[in-house]
Scaffold this motif. Sequence first.
Motif, PDB file in Angstrom:
ATOM      1  N   ARG A 145     -38.212  28.873 -56.932  1.00 50.22           N
ATOM      2  CA  ARG A 145     -39.497  28.549 -56.333  1.00 50.22           C
ATOM      3  C   ARG A 145     -40.274  29.835 -56.166  1.00 50.22           C
ATOM      4  NH1 ARG A 145     -39.733  25.142 -51.396  1.00 50.22           N
ATOM      5  NH2 ARG A 145     -38.071  26.379 -50.480  1.00 50.22           N
ATOM      6  N   PHE A 149     -42.020  39.293 -44.342  1.00 55.12           N
ATOM      7  CA  PHE A 149     -40.588  39.101 -44.135  1.00 55.12           C
ATOM      8  C   PHE A 149     -40.124  39.952 -42.967  1.00 55.12           C
ATOM      9  CE2 PHE A 149     -36.059  39.550 -44.787  1.00 55.12           C
ATOM     10  CZ  PHE A 149     -35.704  38.259 -45.127  1.00 55.12           C
ATOM     11  N   THR A 150     -39.440  39.324 -42.047  1.00 55.45           N
ATOM     12  CA  THR A 150     -38.831  40.045 -40.944  1.00 55.45           C
ATOM     13  C   THR A 150     -37.343  39.789 -41.036  1.00 55.45           C
ATOM     14  OG1 THR A 150     -40.755  39.319 -39.707  1.00 55.45           O
ATOM     15  CG2 THR A 150     -39.015  40.433 -38.473  1.00 55.45           C
ATOM     16  N   LYS A 184     -43.495  21.953 -61.077  1.00 55.59           N
ATOM     17  CA  LYS A 184     -44.510  21.631 -60.076  1.00 55.59           C
ATOM     18  C   LYS A 184     -45.352  22.876 -59.908  1.00 55.59           C
ATOM     19  CE  LYS A 184     -42.233  18.844 -56.793  1.00 55.59           C
ATOM     20  NZ  LYS A 184     -41.479  19.088 -55.583  1.00 55.59           N
ATOM     21  N   ARG A 239     -43.559  35.781 -53.358  1.00 59.48           N
ATOM     22  CA  ARG A 239     -42.269  35.376 -52.800  1.00 59.48           C
ATOM     23  C   ARG A 239     -41.568  34.546 -53.854  1.00 59.48           C
ATOM     24  NH1 ARG A 239     -41.024  34.081 -47.352  1.00 59.48           N
ATOM     25  NH2 ARG A 239     -39.203  32.754 -47.189  1.00 59.48           N
ATOM     26  N   GLU A 241     -29.225  30.734 -50.452  1.00 60.62           N
ATOM     27  CA  GLU A 241     -30.498  31.026 -51.070  1.00 60.62           C
ATOM     28  C   GLU A 241     -30.681  32.532 -51.156  1.00 60.62           C
ATOM     29  OE1 GLU A 241     -33.725  28.245 -50.362  1.00 60.62           O
ATOM     30  OE2 GLU A 241     -34.899  29.928 -49.643  1.00 60.62           O
ATOM     31  N   PRO A 268     -32.623  29.060 -54.904  1.00 54.03           N
ATOM     32  CA  PRO A 268     -31.693  28.280 -54.107  1.00 54.03           C
ATOM     33  C   PRO A 268     -30.386  28.060 -54.845  1.00 54.03           C
ATOM     34  CG  PRO A 268     -33.567  26.937 -54.816  1.00 54.03           C
ATOM     35  CD  PRO A 268     -33.687  28.254 -55.483  1.00 54.03           C
ATOM     36  N   THR A 304     -33.784  35.240 -51.548  1.00 55.29           N
ATOM     37  CA  THR A 304     -35.223  35.294 -51.414  1.00 55.29           C
ATOM     38  C   THR A 304     -35.695  36.712 -51.684  1.00 55.29           C
ATOM     39  OG1 THR A 304     -35.163  33.548 -49.760  1.00 55.29           O
ATOM     40  CG2 THR A 304     -37.135  34.873 -49.836  1.00 55.29           C
ATOM     41  N   THR A 310     -37.800  32.450 -54.478  1.00 54.67           N
ATOM     42  CA  THR A 310     -36.502  32.081 -53.930  1.00 54.67           C
ATOM     43  C   THR A 310     -35.661  31.426 -55.002  1.00 54.67           C
ATOM     44  OG1 THR A 310     -37.090  29.868 -53.210  1.00 54.67           O
ATOM     45  CG2 THR A 310     -37.545  31.626 -51.683  1.00 54.67           C
ATOM     46  N   TRP A 326     -44.122  31.733 -55.020  1.00 57.19           N
ATOM     47  CA  TRP A 326     -45.428  31.688 -54.374  1.00 57.19           C
ATOM     48  C   TRP A 326     -46.141  33.000 -54.677  1.00 57.19           C
ATOM     49  CZ3 TRP A 326     -40.926  30.036 -52.299  1.00 57.19           C
ATOM     50  CH2 TRP A 326     -40.880  28.742 -51.752  1.00 57.19           C
ATOM     51  N   LEU A 356     -46.028  33.347 -45.697  1.00 56.73           N
ATOM     52  CA  LEU A 356     -45.020  33.296 -46.762  1.00 56.73           C
ATOM     53  C   LEU A 356     -44.753  34.678 -47.330  1.00 56.73           C
ATOM     54  CD1 LEU A 356     -46.169  30.170 -48.771  1.00 56.73           C
ATOM     55  CD2 LEU A 356     -43.950  30.490 -47.724  1.00 56.73           C
ATOM     56  N   SER A 392     -28.628  34.806 -48.362  1.00 58.43           N
ATOM     57  CA  SER A 392     -28.155  34.062 -47.195  1.00 58.43           C
ATOM     58  C   SER A 392     -26.638  34.020 -47.144  1.00 58.43           C
ATOM     59  CB  SER A 392     -28.717  32.646 -47.206  1.00 58.43           C
ATOM     60  OG  SER A 392     -28.000  31.836 -48.096  1.00 58.43           O
ATOM     61  N   TRP A 429     -33.324  39.096 -49.720  1.00 56.31           N
ATOM     62  CA  TRP A 429     -32.441  38.491 -48.713  1.00 56.31           C
ATOM     63  C   TRP A 429     -31.426  37.627 -49.417  1.00 56.31           C
ATOM     64  CZ3 TRP A 429     -30.374  37.281 -44.111  1.00 56.31           C
ATOM     65  CH2 TRP A 429     -30.012  35.964 -43.849  1.00 56.31           C
TER      66      TRP A 429
END
Lengths: 282, 344
Positions: free
Chosen positions: B87, B236-237, B223, B97, B106, B101, B108, B99, B89, B233, B121, B119
Motif C-alpha cells: 500500500r 512517523f513517531t 486500487k 508512505r 507489517e 503487510p 512501513t 507499507t 501513499w 500519514l 512490526s 518500521w
Amino acid sequence: MTTTTPTATHRSSAPLGRVLLSELRWVLRRPRNLLALLGLAALPVLIGTVVALTGGPSPGDGPALLASVAGNGLVLPIVTLVMTQSLLLPLVTAMVAADALAGESAHGTLRGLLLAPVGRVRLVWVKATGVLVMTVLSVAVIAVVGVLTGLVIVGSDGLVTLSGTTLPLTGAIGRVALAAGWSMTQMAGIGAIALAVSALTEHPLVVLAVTVGGLIVFGVLGELPALEWLRPFLITTDLYAVADVLRDPIPTGDLITGLWRAGCYVLIGVSATVARMATRDV
Amino acid sequence: MKRRSVALTATAGAAAGLLGLTALTLPAGAAKPDLPAIEPEELVSSAMTARSPEMAGTIRVDNDLGLPALPGVPESSPLSGGSSTLRAWSDGQGRHRLTVPSEGGEKTVVDDGDTVWKWSSTERTVTKYRPDATREHRPATTPAETARHLIAKLRESSEVAVDGTASVAGRDAYELVLTPEPTERTVLREVRIAIGAEKRIPLRVVVETDGARQPALKAGFTKLSLEPQDSELFRFTPPAGAKVTTPEAPERTERARHRVVGAGWDSVLLTRLPQEPQSRQGTDDGPKDPRDLARRIGEPVSGDWGRGWIVTTRSGSALLTADGRLAVGAVPEQVLTGAMGAPR
C-alpha cells in the motif's frame, strides 16, 4: 426474502416477545452454554498472563501477532479473536445451533413446538435469534475480558498498530469493537449454516461434526492452489482479515469482502432452515 | 398451499445467497478503453515529466521470476514468488508512505520529506535514516518513481511503441511497450508499462521473458485514489517500546563497490559482498551467508576470473565468486562471466 407472514397468524399465535424471551432464557440457562462463555472468558486472561510472564515469543518465533501483545495489551482481545475464530468460536456457535433444532428433535420436543401456536417461520426466527445472541455474547466476552486483561496486565494507555502508529485509548477500544463486530458477523454466518444442518438432522452431534469438520475441510481446500477459484466461496478465506483492524489506516478490502460473504452465508443458512422447517412433517 | 410458498421463497433466498457468493468470484474486469492515439515519444516524455500527484493506492505484485526456493526466506517474502500486496501513499510533495503487510505483521516506510523511517512490526524496530543521506541512498521510492526510472534506463536501447490501451484500477491507460533492440543480449522479451491517460503516472509494469507465457513480474495498482491525503500519514513517531537505530550514512566505499558493466537491457551489476554479512544493517529476511546458499542452489562455474556458482532463472542470472564478488543481470550466463572478466 422470507418476509411471508407466518402460516399460523390466523390462529391465535403466542406473542413473539414472550416466545423469544423464553427461548433466550432457555439458551442462557443451559449450563454447557454458561461453561462455554466462562471458558472463552478465561482464554484472554490465560494468554495475557503467559505473555506478561514470559515476555511473549521472541520476534520471528511463533505467531507474529502474538509477539505484538507484549507491552501492547490492547492487541490481546484481537489476537484472542484471531486464535478462537478458526475453531473454538465456531464450535460454541455450532453447539447452540445443534441444541436449537436437532436437540429438540432428539428429545422429541420439536414435535410439540411444531404443533404449538407458533408459526414455523417465526419458530426459525426465534431459534436463529437464540443462536445469534449466544454468538454475540461469546465474541463480546472475549473482547471485554481481553480489553480488561490487556489494561490490567500491561497497563497500556494506547495501542501500537502493526503500522507503527500509536492510537489513543478510545481509538484502540474502537478498533477492538470493530474487530468484535466483524467477528460476530462471521460467526453468525457459520451459525446460520449450522442451524440449517440442525434442521436437517435429529442428531446434535451431526451438527457439530458438519460445522467443525466443514471448517477444517474449507481450510484445506483453501490451501490447494488448484482450487483457487473456490476460495471466494469459503468463509475461511478471509477470517484472518480481522487482524487488519490493527493496521493503520485500515485496509478495508478483505474486511468488506468478508462481511459480504458472511451475509450470503446467513441468507443461505436461514433460507435453508426455513425451507426445511416449512416442509417438514410433524 | 401457504407452506409451499414459504418454502419457495426460502429456496429463492438460498439461491440469492449463492449468487451473492458467486459475485465474489467475478473479476472486476473492464473493457479496453477508447483513447485518442498518441505517439510513443510523446507518451514517454509526458510520463517522465508528470508531477507525482497526491495519491493512495494498493499495489499487487505477482512475481514469477523463477527464483529457486531459498532456504530461510519466508514464503511471504516478495522474493519467493507468488503474490504480495503493497500500500502506498504520496502527498505529491516528496513525502510518502509505503507499507508491506504480511500475515500478522507489517513493514512501513515513511519519508516525511526530511527523514526516512523504517518500521518492522515483527521485530519492533525503527530504523531512522538521517536527512543528510543523499536521495539515492534513501530506501523509500514511490512505485511511480521506480517505473519512471525503468523507462529512463531502457528507452535508449529499446524500440518504444504504444500497444493499445488498458484499464488499470478503473483508470484508462496507454500500454507502453519497450522491446530490447536485437543487439541487446537479454533474457527479457519486453517490458509493458501502462501509463494513465489522465495524469500520466505509471499504473502497471509487466515484465515478459523469452519463451514463457506468464509474465515474470507484474506489478500494478488494484486500487488508486488521487484525492488529497491526510498529512498525518506522512509523519512517523517511533512507538513506545520500539528499538530505534540510526545507521551511519552509507559509506563511500560501499558506493565504490558497485559497478555497472554495459548499458540498457544487458547491463550487469557487479558488486562485492560485505566482509561480514552478519553485521549488515536492516531487516533482511534472507539467509546469513550468501556463499553457503549459492553453493547449495547454484551450478559451479569457473573461468579466468576465478571460480564461483551461477544461478540461472528465467528472468536473469546471478554469479557469485568464491572471493565474494557478485554479478547480477537480466542476461544469459555468458554475459555475466564476460562482465566478471571485464577490465575495470
